[in-house]
Design a protein around this motif. Structure first.
Motif, mmCIF file in Angstrom:
data_model
loop_
_atom_site.group_PDB
_atom_site.id
_atom_site.type_symbol
_atom_site.label_atom_id
_atom_site.label_comp_id
_atom_site.label_asym_id
_atom_site.label_seq_id
_atom_site.Cartn_x
_atom_site.Cartn_y
_atom_site.Cartn_z
ATOM 1 N N VAL A 311 0.834 -1.201 0.000
ATOM 2 C CA VAL A 311 0.000 0.000 0.000
ATOM 3 C C VAL A 311 0.872 1.255 0.000
ATOM 4 O O VAL A 311 0.571 2.238 -0.688
ATOM 5 C CB VAL A 311 -0.960 -0.004 1.204
ATOM 6 N N ILE A 312 1.965 1.217 0.755
ATOM 7 C CA ILE A 312 2.868 2.376 0.788
ATOM 8 C C ILE A 312 3.429 2.668 -0.599
ATOM 9 O O ILE A 312 3.545 3.839 -1.012
ATOM 10 C CB ILE A 312 4.021 2.134 1.787
ATOM 11 N N LYS A 313 3.747 1.636 -1.359
ATOM 12 C CA LYS A 313 4.280 1.839 -2.709
ATOM 13 C C LYS A 313 3.266 2.508 -3.625
ATOM 14 O O LYS A 313 3.616 3.281 -4.528
ATOM 15 C CB LYS A 313 4.749 0.504 -3.291
ATOM 16 N N ILE A 314 1.972 2.214 -3.401
ATOM 17 C CA ILE A 314 0.925 2.877 -4.181
ATOM 18 C C ILE A 314 0.844 4.348 -3.777
ATOM 19 O O ILE A 314 0.776 5.248 -4.615
ATOM 20 C CB ILE A 314 -0.443 2.191 -3.954
ATOM 21 N N LEU A 315 0.859 4.604 -2.477
ATOM 22 C CA LEU A 315 0.762 5.973 -1.988
ATOM 23 C C LEU A 315 1.941 6.828 -2.425
ATOM 24 O O LEU A 315 1.796 8.033 -2.674
ATOM 25 C CB LEU A 315 0.648 5.981 -0.447
ATOM 26 N N GLU A 316 3.121 6.203 -2.550
ATOM 27 C CA GLU A 316 4.317 6.943 -2.949
ATOM 28 C C GLU A 316 4.165 7.525 -4.353
ATOM 29 O O GLU A 316 4.774 8.547 -4.669
ATOM 30 C CB GLU A 316 5.535 6.022 -2.906
ATOM 31 N N LYS A 317 3.362 6.903 -5.162
ATOM 32 C CA LYS A 317 3.183 7.363 -6.547
ATOM 33 C C LYS A 317 2.366 8.664 -6.597
ATOM 34 O O LYS A 317 2.284 9.315 -7.627
ATOM 35 C CB LYS A 317 2.531 6.281 -7.389
ATOM 36 N N GLY A 318 1.755 9.012 -5.479
ATOM 37 C CA GLY A 318 1.004 10.257 -5.441
ATOM 38 C C GLY A 318 1.870 11.444 -5.111
ATOM 39 O O GLY A 318 1.424 12.598 -5.213
ATOM 40 N N ASN A 319 3.093 11.208 -4.652
ATOM 41 C CA ASN A 319 3.987 12.315 -4.258
ATOM 42 C C ASN A 319 4.602 12.993 -5.490
ATOM 43 O O ASN A 319 4.818 12.370 -6.508
ATOM 44 C CB ASN A 319 5.109 11.787 -3.347
#
Length: 319
Positions: A311-319
């Motif tokens: 999930v963190i890897k998905i969220l990182e793509k929003g940065n």
């Protein structure tokens, strides 16, 4: 002469009686009295309950001792009414006080539930019909409750369909509920619920678990997402708190426009799985599409949970 005749008659009668008695045997097929001193076997049965705030069912394996006086289906429904033992992840779907009787005809099991089945659960608004959100929550929970019965019963293997009936307070006989009253119709068109087959689509398999998480990310329900994450079970491993996760998620600013799930699941062993996803993220600079992104899941307490780092890897793509 008369004495000889009488003697002969007595002799023949004796032979007939003795021969008849000799031929009287206990048939191997005769019904023998039940020896209730013999302990009945137990069966491991998956019982389906609600999971977190997601529209899916999860199985809890329960050992159920068979009975001389009730069918395994009756015993199983009684256990469903009791609710889950794993209350940290699962929640009951059938209101307390509900009773049930069952009868089978061909491949269909008729389950007659008392009127308490249509009552509200703790935490639900008693005046739910006056609020759209509360109404959707109650009807959605009732639909899950129906499928918890259907999927649990059909998985036993004796029946392939289930007919739900509701008994009135005045009679033990059941009637078919309206589809609307148990969440199977969006409007009350007067149609009644028919027999239902097993519905695997409503069970929390890996694909559904990922779908649920991505939907929650779209809605930014970070607290509910956190509850569905797997962070490991080692006491030496420090877990990220709900507050820390929510703070990071909000900073990411991620906006998922749409997504799709690859139905081909890779099972590395009996406790882990990989699901590939495609999704599109919207940012100030435009939309970016990502394809075949692997998401790892771990089977914890018989529940598929998304690994935290995925999930963190998905969220990182929003940065």
């Amino acid at each position: 002469m008369k004495k000889r005749a009488l003697s002969l008659i007595f002799a023949l009668c004796a032979i007939f009686v003795l021969t008849g008695c000799k031929n009287i045997k206990t048939s191997e097929n005769a019904i023998q009295p039940i020896n209730r001193n013999i302990k009945t076997p137990t069966l491991g049965i998956p019982l389906y309950f609600g999971y977190k705030n997601q529209p899916y069912l999860c199985a809890e394996l329960r050992e159920i001792q068979q009975s001389y006086d009730a069918s395994i289906e009756q015993l199983v429904i009684n256990e469903l009414i009791k609710g889950p033992a794993n209350v940290s992840d699962l929640y009951p779907l059938i209101p307390t006080g509900t009773t049930a009787t069952v009868s089978g005809v061909s491949d269909t099991l008729f389950v007659t539930l008392s009127s308490e089945f249509l009552s509200v659960m703790p935490g639900e608004n008693k005046n739910y019909s006056s609020n759209e959100t509360d109404l959707a929550a109650v009807l959605g929970r009732r639909k899950l409750a129906v499928y918890s019965i259907v999927n649990t019963i059909t998985e036993i293997g004796n029946y392939s369909r289930v007919q739900i009936l509701i008994s009135s307070n005045q009679s033990s006989e059941g009637y078919r509920p309206k589809m609307y009253d148990v969440g199977f119709a969006s409007i009350d068109d007067g149609k009644f619920l028919d027999t239902l087959p097993r519905s695997p689509e409503i069970i929390l398999i890996p694909q559904n678990a990922v779908t649920g998480i991505l939907s929650l990310i779209q809605e930014k329900q970070w607290d509910n997402i956190y509850k569905c994450l797997y962070q490991g079970e080692s006491s030496s491993q420090a877990s990220v708190s709900a507050y820390e996760f929510e703070s990071y998620a909000n900073k990411s600013g991620i906006v998922i426009e749409d997504f799709s799930i690859n139905n081909n699941v890779t099972y590395n062993d009996n406790s882990t799985a990989i699901v590939n996803i495609n999704f599109t993220i919207r940012s100030n600079s435009g939309s970016t599409e990502y394809t075949q992104v692997p998401i790892k899941l771990v089977l914890s307490n018989n529940i598929w949970k998304i690994e935290y780092n995925s999930v963190i890897k998905i969220l990182e793509k929003g940065n």
